[in-house]
Motif scaffolding. Structure first.
Motif, PDB file in Angstrom:
ATOM      1  N   TYR A 162       0.852  -1.155  -0.085  1.00 35.43           N
ATOM      2  CA  TYR A 162       0.013   0.062  -0.086  1.00 35.43           C
ATOM      3  C   TYR A 162       0.842   1.186   0.023  1.00 35.43           C
ATOM      4  O   TYR A 162       1.969   1.332   0.805  1.00 35.43           O
ATOM      5  N   ARG A 163       0.404   2.278  -0.861  1.00 31.79           N
ATOM      6  CA  ARG A 163       1.242   3.573  -0.894  1.00 31.79           C
ATOM      7  C   ARG A 163       0.090   4.516  -0.338  1.00 31.79           C
ATOM      8  O   ARG A 163      -0.933   4.623  -0.587  1.00 31.79           O
ATOM      9  N   LEU A 164       0.646   5.808  -0.083  1.00 32.19           N
ATOM     10  CA  LEU A 164       0.073   6.807   0.217  1.00 32.19           C
ATOM     11  C   LEU A 164       0.863   8.091  -0.104  1.00 32.19           C
ATOM     12  O   LEU A 164       2.103   8.118   0.777  1.00 32.19           O
ATOM     13  N   ALA A 165       0.278   8.977  -0.982  1.00 29.70           N
ATOM     14  CA  ALA A 165       1.045  10.057  -1.437  1.00 29.70           C
ATOM     15  C   ALA A 165       2.484   9.758  -1.960  1.00 29.70           C
ATOM     16  O   ALA A 165       3.439  10.552  -1.591  1.00 29.70           O
ATOM     17  N   GLY A 166       2.606   8.715  -2.626  1.00 27.82           N
ATOM     18  CA  GLY A 166       3.860   8.307  -3.106  1.00 27.82           C
ATOM     19  C   GLY A 166       4.914   7.423  -2.249  1.00 27.82           C
ATOM     20  O   GLY A 166       5.743   6.928  -2.825  1.00 27.82           O
ATOM     21  N   GLY A 167       4.596   7.523  -1.225  1.00 25.30           N
ATOM     22  CA  GLY A 167       5.303   6.914   0.115  1.00 25.30           C
ATOM     23  C   GLY A 167       4.686   5.468   0.258  1.00 25.30           C
ATOM     24  O   GLY A 167       3.755   5.051   0.066  1.00 25.30           O
ATOM     25  N   VAL A 168       5.539   4.575   0.479  1.00 25.62           N
ATOM     26  CA  VAL A 168       5.094   3.102   0.860  1.00 25.62           C
ATOM     27  C   VAL A 168       4.859   2.851   2.364  1.00 25.62           C
ATOM     28  O   VAL A 168       5.669   3.372   3.177  1.00 25.62           O
ATOM     29  N   ILE A 169       3.596   2.548   2.543  1.00 26.07           N
ATOM     30  CA  ILE A 169       3.098   2.361   3.834  1.00 26.07           C
ATOM     31  C   ILE A 169       3.331   0.792   4.158  1.00 26.07           C
ATOM     32  O   ILE A 169       3.999   0.690   5.330  1.00 26.07           O
ATOM     33  N   ARG A 170       3.186  -0.101   3.353  1.00 26.21           N
ATOM     34  CA  ARG A 170       3.641  -1.423   3.643  1.00 26.21           C
ATOM     35  C   ARG A 170       4.096  -2.057   2.173  1.00 26.21           C
ATOM     36  O   ARG A 170       3.267  -1.842   1.279  1.00 26.21           O
ATOM     37  N   PRO A 171       5.301  -2.587   2.276  1.00 26.51           N
ATOM     38  CA  PRO A 171       5.783  -3.080   0.916  1.00 26.51           C
ATOM     39  C   PRO A 171       4.725  -4.421   0.612  1.00 26.51           C
ATOM     40  O   PRO A 171       4.447  -5.066   1.459  1.00 26.51           O
ATOM     41  N   ALA A 172       4.899  -4.621  -0.601  1.00 24.84           N
ATOM     42  CA  ALA A 172       4.249  -5.971  -1.104  1.00 24.84           C
ATOM     43  C   ALA A 172       5.171  -7.226  -0.689  1.00 24.84           C
ATOM     44  O   ALA A 172       6.383  -6.914  -1.167  1.00 24.84           O
ATOM     45  N   ARG A 173       4.546  -8.176  -0.231  1.00 26.64           N
ATOM     46  CA  ARG A 173       5.406  -9.355  -0.088  1.00 26.64           C
ATOM     47  C   ARG A 173       5.308 -10.290  -1.154  1.00 26.64           C
ATOM     48  O   ARG A 173       4.009 -10.652  -1.665  1.00 26.64           O
TER      49      ARG A 173
END
Length: 84
Positions: free
Chosen positions: A68-79
Motif C-alpha cells: 500500500y502507498r500513500l502520497a507516493g510513499g510506501v506504507i507497507r511493501p508488497a510481499r
C-alpha cells in the motif's frame, strides 16, 4: 470461508471488505503489487526466490500480500515470490 458456512456471513464479510477498501481509496491509500511486475526492493519484500521456466529473473511470480502507498510513499511493501 468454509464451504458449509452461512451465505449471509460470507456476504457480510465481502461488504465490509468493499467498504474498507473504498474508505482507504478515498483517503488516498492505493494498493499495488501484481504478478508480472519487475521486483523493486524499494517497493517489494521478497519472501522467496526460486527459478521458474519461462520467467525472467527478477519477475514477480506471486503476490503473498499486497503493498500500500500513500502520497507516493510506501506504507507497507508488497510481499512477493520472485523468479530467480
Amino acid at each position: 470461508a468454509a464451504a458449509d458456512a452461512d451465505e449471509g456471513l460470507i456476504e457480510g464479510l465481502r461488504l465490509v471488505q468493499r467498504e474498507l477498501l473504498g474508505a482507504l481509496e478515498r483517503a488516498g491509500v492505493e494498493p499495488y503489487g501484481s504478478a508480472g511486475e519487475q521486483f523493486d526492493p524499494e517497493l517489494h519484500e521478497a519472501v522467496a526466490q526460486r527459478p521458474f521456466d519461462g520467467r525472467e529473473p527478477g519477475e514477480i511470480v506471486e503476490v503473498y500480500q499486497s503493498g500500500y502507498r500513500l502520497a507516493g510513499g510506501v506504507i507497507r511493501p508488497a510481499r512477493v515470490l520472485v523468479a530467480g
